[in-house]
Motif scaffolding. Sequence first.
Motif, PDB file in Angstrom:
ATOM      1  N   THR A 193      -0.326  -1.956  10.501  1.00 41.08           N
ATOM      2  CA  THR A 193      -0.492  -0.966  11.561  1.00 41.08           C
ATOM      3  C   THR A 193      -1.967  -0.752  11.883  1.00 41.08           C
ATOM      4  O   THR A 193      -2.791  -0.586  10.981  1.00 41.08           O
ATOM      5  N   GLY A 194      -2.287  -0.760  13.158  1.00 40.91           N
ATOM      6  CA  GLY A 194      -3.646  -0.469  13.601  1.00 40.91           C
ATOM      7  C   GLY A 194      -4.588  -1.650  13.600  1.00 40.91           C
ATOM      8  O   GLY A 194      -5.728  -1.526  14.042  1.00 40.91           O
ATOM      9  N   LEU A 195      -4.134  -2.806  13.109  1.00 47.32           N
ATOM     10  CA  LEU A 195      -4.989  -3.998  13.078  1.00 47.32           C
ATOM     11  C   LEU A 195      -4.525  -4.945  14.175  1.00 47.32           C
ATOM     12  O   LEU A 195      -3.413  -5.492  14.122  1.00 47.32           O
ATOM     13  N   ASP A 196      -5.364  -5.130  15.199  1.00 54.36           N
ATOM     14  CA  ASP A 196      -4.941  -5.926  16.352  1.00 54.36           C
ATOM     15  C   ASP A 196      -5.701  -7.243  16.467  1.00 54.36           C
ATOM     16  O   ASP A 196      -5.838  -7.799  17.552  1.00 54.36           O
ATOM     17  N   LYS A 197      -6.206  -7.760  15.350  1.00 50.86           N
ATOM     18  CA  LYS A 197      -6.900  -9.039  15.353  1.00 50.86           C
ATOM     19  C   LYS A 197      -5.999 -10.116  14.766  1.00 50.86           C
ATOM     20  O   LYS A 197      -5.062  -9.839  14.019  1.00 50.86           O
ATOM     21  N   ARG A 214     -10.981   3.436  21.595  1.00 49.77           N
ATOM     22  CA  ARG A 214     -10.587   4.635  20.864  1.00 49.77           C
ATOM     23  C   ARG A 214     -11.579   4.894  19.738  1.00 49.77           C
ATOM     24  O   ARG A 214     -11.947   3.974  19.009  1.00 49.77           O
ATOM     25  N   SER A 215     -11.966   6.123  19.602  1.00 46.02           N
ATOM     26  CA  SER A 215     -12.882   6.465  18.514  1.00 46.02           C
ATOM     27  C   SER A 215     -12.130   6.476  17.193  1.00 46.02           C
ATOM     28  O   SER A 215     -10.904   6.629  17.148  1.00 46.02           O
ATOM     29  N   LYS A 216     -12.859   6.341  16.109  1.00 49.47           N
ATOM     30  CA  LYS A 216     -12.256   6.328  14.782  1.00 49.47           C
ATOM     31  C   LYS A 216     -11.578   7.663  14.506  1.00 49.47           C
ATOM     32  O   LYS A 216     -12.142   8.726  14.747  1.00 49.47           O
ATOM     33  N   GLY A 217     -10.361   7.612  14.036  1.00 46.39           N
ATOM     34  CA  GLY A 217      -9.622   8.833  13.723  1.00 46.39           C
ATOM     35  C   GLY A 217      -8.787   9.366  14.871  1.00 46.39           C
ATOM     36  O   GLY A 217      -8.027  10.322  14.693  1.00 46.39           O
TER      37      GLY A 217
END
Length: 577
Positions: free
Chosen positions: A14-18, A562-565
């Motif tokens: 989740t959250g990793l788009d590479k 998107r900023s971190k968090g």
Amino acid sequence: MTSGRVARVIPNVTGLDKSFDYLIPDALDERVHVGTIVRVELHGRRIGAWVSEILPFADAAVDAEALKPIAKITGHGPDGSLFELAEWASVRWAAGRARPFLVAASPHRSITSVPPMQRSAPITEPASPATGDLLRDGGGVLRLPPRTDVLPAVRSAVAHGPTLVVTPTVSEARRISTHLRRDGATVALMPDDWAAATAGVDMVIGPRSAAWAPCPEMASAIVVDEHDEALQEERAPTWHARDVIVERCRRAGVPHVLISPAPTLTALESATGPNELVHPPFIRERAAWPTITVVDRTDDEPWQRSLITSTLIDRIRQPGLTVVCVSNITGRARLLACRSCQSLIRCETCDAAVGLSSDQRLVCARCGAERPAVCQECGASNFANLRPGITRLREELEGAAARPVVEVSAADTEAPARAGVYVGTEAVLYRVAQADTVAFLEFDSEMLAPRFRAAEQAMALLIRAGRMAPEVLVQTFSPDHEVLQAAASGNPDIVVRGERARRQMLQFPPFGALGRVSGNGAEEIVAQLPDEIQVGGDADTGFLVRADDWATLGRALNGAERSKGARVRIEIDPPRL
């Protein structure tokens, strides 16, 4: 030793788009293909991943000598065409990455071997000639009234070749699969029969996620009850199985058939064949709709709290009748009535019910129109807010029926006790199997809801009720509303005509793209959107974003940083907007 080939993989994180490149060891070379699910080492831990590409050493992102090898093969996964479809969906629903769709396209457990292909002789009887004609002409929309079985249509598709069928519920998929197996067809019921579906069968069938199921040599696809909201994912990304099937068939060059008693405007606009819409002869179609009994309350005082009319009392006092009473008003919409002329207060632009704002102006939540707080019919400014609760309704119904009334809510986890009278929100339509009469106690809150799909959603409720009971009783202050005219006459075209005109005027889907951005960081996202994206709303209720088409909207949202968090929720074309 390595095979001389590199696997580009998409991590299931989740959250990793590479994507990342890994060497394919000689021992695994013959078993690694596009779609294979593998285990790889990333940042010191082993994770699952999908192989999205097979590359020679020279095309690797980094020096091949620096690449780590694939650690393990987990099993089979989606084929290459579904990877391309997932990439399309990541833009269509502004997901930013393909991962959520690859999860939907993958088996729920490890599949290490696939059985042989199992296909039988085509099934021909009893079939649907209309469906056969649609498939031969390139596909389209099949309008079947609520009390008509879809099995002949499915049989016709299976006779056409390997077929992918999507239904709103698992129970409906199981019912259809049971009948087709009795007919001699080979069937893969998703998600449990994923391996059989991959091998190849006559029909692959299942609920929403089956839109992503494997179906080798697919000849056609069918979506049953394409109007049903269960076909859309509630979590972000809010993808719709109907739209996935339409695009999947377009890419594969095969026809699709969308089936519904009241096809949505989106379905009708997606039709590509020469015959946009096919339906039974009018007399047959009307006969398969329930009897719609409209209780006209325009002469009643709309602010009185009781919803127990004399017509309803007649039904609930008959001990041999099972009556299901439905009221959705609590927590769903604000409904105002003029105390002087008894008219419901509606938007002059789009006809939805309107609410009273804190500064005493009438505001339409559907199209945003505002006007002074005066009745559009008589000019009075004294309104009543109609908001009875389910518990009070149960007490009133028990008093009027002189027999027990069972209250049903969405929070109930067990089947309701057997009774002659039930009352609840629309959840009661899914908890009670059969009835003699379904009564909508205040249907105006559905027909006039401040959602641009309110008319279609109200029709869906009447369809659901009509499959439960031969009579649907509707209490309303709007007896001439197009939804009631359409259901009573068995002619959904009445709703389509009005919907098409309104949505074209307001540029609502399918004539424009619409979404909502909410959560922590939403304001930062919408601030980065280009001028071609219209932005409305605020951070408290969520920002509404609009564009001319889905690709423009999806690319713009995916391109915003998107900023971190940040915890932003992006809903593209949500059903309750």
